[in-house]
Every structure is written in C-alpha cells, then in structure tokens.
Scaffold this active site. Structure first.
Site, PDB file in Angstrom:
ATOM      1  N   ASN A  16       0.806  -1.219   0.000  1.00 40.30           N
ATOM      2  CA  ASN A  16       0.000   0.000   0.000  1.00 40.30           C
ATOM      3  C   ASN A  16       0.840   1.271   0.000  1.00 40.30           C
ATOM      4  O   ASN A  16       0.398   2.312  -0.466  1.00 40.30           O
ATOM      5  CB  ASN A  16      -0.927   0.021   1.220  1.00 40.30           C
ATOM      6  CG  ASN A  16      -2.033  -0.999   1.054  1.00 40.30           C
ATOM      7  OD1 ASN A  16      -2.632  -1.111  -0.009  1.00 40.30           O
ATOM      8  ND2 ASN A  16      -2.284  -1.764   2.099  1.00 40.30           N
ATOM      9  N   LYS A 279       2.680  -9.778  11.342  1.00 37.45           N
ATOM     10  CA  LYS A 279       3.953  -9.055  11.523  1.00 37.45           C
ATOM     11  C   LYS A 279       4.626  -9.481  12.838  1.00 37.45           C
ATOM     12  O   LYS A 279       5.832  -9.681  12.881  1.00 37.45           O
ATOM     13  CB  LYS A 279       3.724  -7.541  11.532  1.00 37.45           C
ATOM     14  CG  LYS A 279       3.244  -7.037  10.183  1.00 37.45           C
ATOM     15  CD  LYS A 279       3.117  -5.532  10.153  1.00 37.45           C
ATOM     16  CE  LYS A 279       2.223  -5.108   9.012  1.00 37.45           C
ATOM     17  NZ  LYS A 279       2.554  -5.687   7.709  1.00 37.45           N
TER      18      LYS A 279
HETATM   19  P1  ADP Z   1       0.816  -3.741   5.634  1.00 34.16           P
HETATM   20  O1  ADP Z   1       0.178  -3.273   4.372  1.00 34.16           O
HETATM   21  O2  ADP Z   1       2.050  -2.967   5.978  1.00 34.16           O
HETATM   22  O3  ADP Z   1       1.002  -5.247   5.718  1.00 34.16           O
HETATM   23  P2  ADP Z   1      -1.479  -4.024   7.473  1.00 34.16           P
HETATM   24  O4  ADP Z   1      -2.643  -3.105   7.266  1.00 34.16           O
HETATM   25  O5  ADP Z   1      -1.627  -5.444   7.045  1.00 34.16           O
HETATM   26  O6  ADP Z   1      -0.195  -3.319   6.828  1.00 34.16           O
HETATM   27  O7  ADP Z   1      -1.091  -4.043   9.040  1.00 34.16           O
HETATM   28  C1  ADP Z   1      -0.735  -2.854   9.737  1.00 34.16           C
HETATM   29  C2  ADP Z   1      -1.958  -2.208  10.377  1.00 34.16           C
HETATM   30  O8  ADP Z   1      -2.418  -2.981  11.488  1.00 34.16           O
HETATM   31  C3  ADP Z   1      -1.725  -0.864  11.011  1.00 34.16           C
HETATM   32  O9  ADP Z   1      -1.709   0.166  10.059  1.00 34.16           O
HETATM   33  C4  ADP Z   1      -2.899  -0.741  11.996  1.00 34.16           C
HETATM   34  O10 ADP Z   1      -3.978  -0.104  11.368  1.00 34.16           O
HETATM   35  C5  ADP Z   1      -3.305  -2.178  12.269  1.00 34.16           C
HETATM   36  N1  ADP Z   1      -3.202  -2.655  13.652  1.00 34.16           N
HETATM   37  C6  ADP Z   1      -3.964  -3.656  14.147  1.00 34.16           C
HETATM   38  N2  ADP Z   1      -3.645  -3.935  15.415  1.00 34.16           N
HETATM   39  C7  ADP Z   1      -2.637  -3.115  15.760  1.00 34.16           C
HETATM   40  C8  ADP Z   1      -1.862  -2.947  16.959  1.00 34.16           C
HETATM   41  N3  ADP Z   1      -2.080  -3.699  18.052  1.00 34.16           N
HETATM   42  N4  ADP Z   1      -0.908  -2.007  16.962  1.00 34.16           N
HETATM   43  C9  ADP Z   1      -0.679  -1.254  15.871  1.00 34.16           C
HETATM   44  N5  ADP Z   1      -1.370  -1.364  14.707  1.00 34.16           N
HETATM   45  C10 ADP Z   1      -2.337  -2.292  14.634  1.00 34.16           C
HETATM   46 MG    MG Z   2      -0.548  -6.789   5.778  1.00 36.73          MG
END
Ligand code: ADP
Ligand code: MG
Length: 317
Positions: A16, A279
């Site tokens: 993204n 992650k």
């Molecule tokens: P990427 O595209 O980098 O894989 P994701 O959207 O899959 O990103 O995952 C990151 C997102 O997870 C963050 O932007 C946030 O909105 C969300 N998130 C969910 N739980 C948490 C948490 N405990 N701490 C921080 N972010 C979180």
């Molecule tokens: Mg992701």
C-alpha cells in the site's frame, strides 16, 4: 572483497505504501511513491546498514490480474505465479530508478538491483486444501461458475459484492536465492528481493513448478532475514508503533518488548490475524531463529525510530 563486519538490514515495505487506496495507480503516481520510499531506504543506508528491501504487491498484482481478465478473449491468461513475477519486474524497475536518482543526488557510493526471487513452499501445505486469500476482481455468479469449471479456480461470495477468486497462502520454506541476495548486499548493492512474498514454487512429481498461491510477505521477509543472518529486520507499515488495546481509549504504545511479552499480548488478542498479527508472528520467527532485533514503525518515523525515539523494538529478552 566482501566485508563480514558489515551490518545487514532486511526491510519489509507494505504494498500500500507504493500504491495507496486513494490513488488509481498511474505510472506517475507509483514512480512518485517509489521516489518517496527511496529517500526512506537511503536513511537506513546512512545509518550504516546494507539494505535488502522486500516490497508487498497486493494492489499491483490485483491490477495485473484485472488486465489478464479483461483481455482474456484475445491474449491467453497467465497463471498467478507469472503475475507475481511480473510485479517483481515492474516494481523492481520503479524502485531501482527511484534509488538511483536518490543515490546520485545524495552522493552515496552504492548500486542497486532487483533479484527475481522464487520461494519454495510445500505443495502438500494445508493451505492448498483451504484457500483463504481473496485476489483480483469481482465476478457474477454465472461467470464465477464458468471460471470454476474452465480454470479450476476456487470462488467465494465476498460480502454481497459478488464472487472472488481465493488462493492458498502457503508457508514459505526456503528463499531460493538468499545466498546470492546476501552476497550482492555485502558487495555494496541495495537489493530489492522477494517482492510480493516471492514466486511460490515447489517440486511436483520431481519437477520444479510454479504454484498459483500468494505467500504472505511478512513471513517471506522474516524468513529471508533469518536465512541471510540479518542484523535487524525492519517492518515499515501504516503505524509508527505497535500498541496494546489498539484504537481503544486505553491504547498503550509499545516502545520495546521481549518475546514473552509479545507472546502474551498475542494470546490476549491484541494483534489481529489480517494485519498486525502476521507481523508479530514473523518478528517472533526471526528472533527465535537467532535474530537480534526487529523494528516495526512507519516510513515517516523511521529516522526517529533508528535513534530510539519512536517505533516498537522486539528483542529476545
Ligand atoms: P501492511 O500493508 O504494511 O502489511 P497491514 O494493514 O496489514 O499493513 O497491518 C498494519 C496495520 O495494522 C496498522 O496500520 C494498523 O492499522 C493495524 N493494527 C492492528 N492492530 C494493531 C496494533 N495492536 N498495533 C498497531 N497497529 C495495529
Ligand atoms: Mg498486511
């Protein structure tokens, strides 16, 4: 000569970041996003690391699939592994262009290149019995049935919006080019590798074969960090810090946690499966295989995080 004193950072960047939902994805938009990402990468280089960059490709591979679907009557559709390979090429091209521009402007002594990366999975992985990852466009019930019959696709109805193809997301077992990727990084190249989680391949009836699947880039990048013995595994995502009680009034940002704290928060449900969960799991995989530290932060806060002023560090104890 390769210098073993050099420190290597494997950096995972969300798909993204290079094509946000708010954009349609013209070449100019994507190249501008790559230029921004390149600045961030050079910040890591300037703090003393050899950098290996792994990018996601969710939005981009979706577009390649849509092109294939649209032109299927005229040009034969390519299987998904070929589409992933295509995005490694296009995104690698835009990123290396951006990096070369930034390298020149900042006068940094580095080169850059992209390694088309194959990732071994097992064709008997449970994920092949249970495809979960929706990809590509939406189809009518009739068209979905046709694709099921002609292509053997598995289709699911997606929240009243139509039918979508779902593909397996098997566990990455081995990065086929990891040794070469490490050598190239130690020789002074910023290496772009394992894009989109890598091209899924397996030995099927003794023959190396690409599989129609999507490997999670979080798991592929942590495995790469593990295989090359990276000094740090950096995850750049949409938030500057990991939190517990995320999005709630009692949210608490985490500066540094160890493995047992991460496992405890995971068990308490603080990290959802579709976003932060993989992650943290990938981070724990890296640490339990002997990795020293993981940093999860946003591109904007990376510089501060490298100085210990932002980000979430995950360490062994
Ligand atoms: P990427 O595209 O980098 O894989 P994701 O959207 O899959 O990103 O995952 C990151 C997102 O997870 C963050 O932007 C946030 O909105 C969300 N998130 C969910 N739980 C948490 C948490 N405990 N701490 C921080 N972010 C979180
Ligand atoms: Mg992701």
């Amino acid at each position: 000569m390769v210098n073993s004193q050099k420190k290597i950072a494997v950096v995972a960047l969300g798909g993204n970041a290079l094509l946000p939902e708010t954009q349609v994805g013209t070449f100019e938009e994507q190249q501008a996003n790559a230029d921004t990402a390149a600045e961030v990468i050079l910040g890591i280089v300037r703090s003393g690391y050899e950098v290996i960059l792994v990018h996601g490709n969710g939005p981009q591979v979706g577009q390649v699939l849509a092109q294939n679907e649209e032109s299927a009557a005229k040009i034969p559709m390519m299987p998904l592994d070929v589409c992933v390979a295509a995005t490694q090429g296009t995104m690698g091209y835009m990123l290396t262009t951006a990096l070369r521009r930034a390298i020149k402007r900042l006068g940094i002594d580095k080169n850059t290149l992209t390694v088309l990366t194959n990732v071994a999975v097992s064709h008997t992985d449970q994920a092949f019995q249970n495809p979960t990852k929706p990809i590509g466009g939406f189809f009518s019930a009739e068209k979905a049935q046709e694709m099921k019959e002609t292509k053997g696709w598995q289709m699911v109805e997606d929240s009243g919006r139509g039918y979508r193809r779902v593909v397996p997301s098997p566990k990455p077992r081995k990065i086929m080019e990891s040794q070469a990727i490490r050598d190239l990084a130690l020789a002074g190249n910023i290496v772009i590798a394992c894009g989109g989680g890598g091209i899924p391949v397996a030995k099927v009836n003794e023959k190396l074969t690409g599989l129609e699947a999507v490997i999670d880039k979080d798991f592929a990048s942590s495995l790469l960090a593990e295989e090359i013995g990276a000094d740090i595994y950096i995850v750049l995502t949409g938030v500057s810090q990991v939190a517990i009680n995320y999005g709630k009034p009692n949210m608490q940002l985490l500066k540094k946690i160890n493995v047992s704290e991460a496992e405890k928060y995971m068990a308490e449900g603080h990290f959802p499966p579709g976003s932060m969960g993989p992650k943290i799991k990938a981070a724990l995989d890296f640490i339990s295989a002997g990795g020293k530290e993981v940093l999860i932060t946003s591109a904007e806060k990376l510089e501060a995080a490298l100085q210990g002023e932002s980000g979430t560090y995950i360490v062994s104890c």
